[in-house]
Design an enzyme around this catalytic site. Sequence first.
Site, PDB file in Angstrom:
ATOM      1  N   ASP A 534       1.052  -1.270  -0.042  1.00  6.95           N
ATOM      2  CA  ASP A 534      -0.187  -0.022  -0.048  1.00  6.95           C
ATOM      3  C   ASP A 534       0.658   1.251   0.158  1.00  6.95           C
ATOM      4  O   ASP A 534       2.160   1.120   0.052  1.00  6.95           O
ATOM      5  CB  ASP A 534      -0.967  -0.107   1.354  1.00  6.95           C
ATOM      6  CG  ASP A 534      -0.255  -0.189   2.548  1.00  6.95           C
ATOM      7  OD1 ASP A 534       0.577   0.717   2.812  1.00  6.95           O
ATOM      8  OD2 ASP A 534      -0.167  -1.256   3.204  1.00  6.95           O
ATOM      9  N   GLU A 614      21.165 -23.987 -17.349  1.00  4.67           N
ATOM     10  CA  GLU A 614      20.427 -22.919 -16.641  1.00  4.67           C
ATOM     11  C   GLU A 614      21.268 -22.016 -15.925  1.00  4.67           C
ATOM     12  O   GLU A 614      20.746 -20.813 -15.938  1.00  4.67           O
ATOM     13  CB  GLU A 614      19.500 -23.804 -15.665  1.00  4.67           C
ATOM     14  CG  GLU A 614      18.623 -24.532 -16.277  1.00  4.67           C
ATOM     15  CD  GLU A 614      17.628 -25.549 -15.375  1.00  4.67           C
ATOM     16  OE1 GLU A 614      16.568 -25.468 -15.268  1.00  4.67           O
ATOM     17  OE2 GLU A 614      18.434 -26.133 -14.530  1.00  4.67           O
TER      18      GLU A 614
END
Length: 740
Positions: A534, A614
Amino acid sequence: MSIAFEPKRKIFTLKTDHSMYQMMIGPENYLLHTYYGRRCGDAFDYLHLERDCGFSPNPYALAAGRGFSLDTMPQEYSGSNGGDFRIPSVLPETDEGIRGADLRYVKHESRRGKYRLDGLPAAFGGEEETETLSITLADAATGLEAELLYGVFEHADVITRAVRFRNAGKSPVVLRKAASACLDLPFGDWDLLHFHGRHAMERQPEREPVTAGIKVLSSERGYSSHQHNPFAILCERGAGEDQGECYGMMLCYSGNHQTEVELDQTGLVRVVSGIGERHFSWKLEQGASFDTPEVLMSFTDEGLGKLSRIYHRFIRHNLCCSKWTAKKRPVLLNSWEAAYLDIDEEKILHLAENAKKLGVELLVLDDGWFGERDEDNRALGDWTPSPRKLPHGLNGLIQKVNEFGLRFGLWIEPEMISENSRLYRSHPDWALKVPERQPSIGREQMVLDLSRPEIAEWMYKTVARLLRENNIEYIKWDMNRSVTDLYSPALPADRQGETAHRYMLGLYNVMDRLTTEFPNVLFEGCAGGGGRFDAGMLAYCPQIWCSDNTDAIARLQIQRGTSYGYPASAIGAHVSACPNHQTGRTAPFGTRAAVAMAGTFGYELDPAKLSEEEQEEIRKQISRFHEVEDLVREGDYYRLTEENPRFTAWQFVSEEKKKSLFTLVLTEPAGNPLPLHTRLKGLHPEQCYRLKWVEYAGCRNWTGDELPQSLSGAALMYGGLTFPRMYGDDPSVQILLEAE
Ligand code: DGJ
């Protein structure tokens, strides 16, 4: 000047570059809202005609004409118990039992610069960029004054609002509700767009027509919550990403909140936003005052995309205080999904060493490093390193991590206390508990009573000591349960309703002190993922962990929902291992990286468990992120797809429109698919762009070379791009566009 008062017609006009807000002092000094919309030179007092409406009463002095009713006129800040039956903004009550407020205009003043709020986070701006208007209303019966505060950010197209209450009467007044803002829209058909969810599935957008009655979006969980974000949008029924009128109301608060939306009998829509009222009351002694949190309001007639970009910019420039907001953030590797609580010095150093080889810049030691924290049901509060796990202490570990050339970050959850902790054994009364009642337990932990200054002080000292004594350059500030059992032994009975808000004031005070004292530390907010995402938290933390769900495909929707109000620079996003720990899904590595690149970017895995290919892939991902990080952090963000079940696409564009990053993830491959096509946005039509196809994860048989390598902005925006057929699970494409 962005604020004007026209004395003859008693009209206040607030102007931003593209919006205008108007109110007037009406009959009997009632403050009426007259207009919020596109900027123009007109006055809109003529719009609100008086009418006799059955069972809508008239103020005593205006009874004769029967035309003026508080129940039918758009109000600037609604009172209560006085003839307006719609949502009240304030509910006061005196010792003598006088309830409600009949608010009348008393005085106003305006000045350059932005007002400040006592103990609360708020937007800021220099004297040259903001102006403040204060309008004082008063209720004679209770003696309550409501000073309505408006901060006008002209070029940002934002108006902030808050209310300062003052008891100017002779006896104490208790506020049972004290909203930050009320917005009355007297005409039009509106949709409400809000962001609800749950743990690991935060901020799912939901759009619905505003229909008769009241809809309440709220959290009474003691934090802004995974369930309802304190941000809502009202938009025209036909509004889309690029067109239509939209209003945003974003509450700058991290505790209990409520946004109430009402469609009344006259067709007027009222939105009232502020602190949640279920667990709130505040006693004002004679002469005392109370500041509400503020609401960040914005209007645009250019659709939802524009509204989002207004908020993104505003949060970055006028809300986040941290100097990290505009700075390149370190690519981090977090130990949580790599090792969970099963950590020790050796493991962490192993992680660090491997991470460094891949290009990671900061290692975060997550949960598990302190006290007897072998399981997540103990030790919160004991913020000293476990000698068994970290035999050389935090300092010893950090030194070695630094020697690898990595910075060090630490996880803490300082608002909490475990029953099984040294802290609880010495201070059992520090946890929030109702006398004579067993407290409710969340994740087997309790909440410290931060409404008590001495406990907030302990929290400040504990974190400050960690930061002073160790070379910690990043803090992940977590919070993992809802707040219940509100009762503070330090408060008298008639102030118990203040506990939840005092908790927030205690927390903000500590955050403010720590971020001021340690400006070089990067603070990342967190509450079981994105439970406290928020504007209040963003004032201190430039980034917040967006969700505990790290599945790239689930993140598409979570990050998309978050993007309506909050900038990518604030969205904590990491690449995690597959099968994903929350969903079990295996998405291509490249797709996971492309999605995390719409946020702060980092890793949440053990590199040692990855293949050579990877690991090589990670090196490439990190170097690509470095190429685009400024763009992601500060560029304009465009959602390219509406709620679209087939694919999700988005784009970042630099301010000068010279550089852009386009990403598309296909989530629904089909046997005989329709052409995959999308148009880009935000480019310069006459500019030629070089297209660098930098990622095509899971896209079989194509490398990007056969696709256009250079196109004009016009072609990209008006004609768009068509992609070759994509196969497999969740393939993605990323294109970097650079002006030629
Ligand atoms: C919840 C957070 O969201 C996770 O990332 C992790 O830090 C855990 N808490 C640790 O307990």
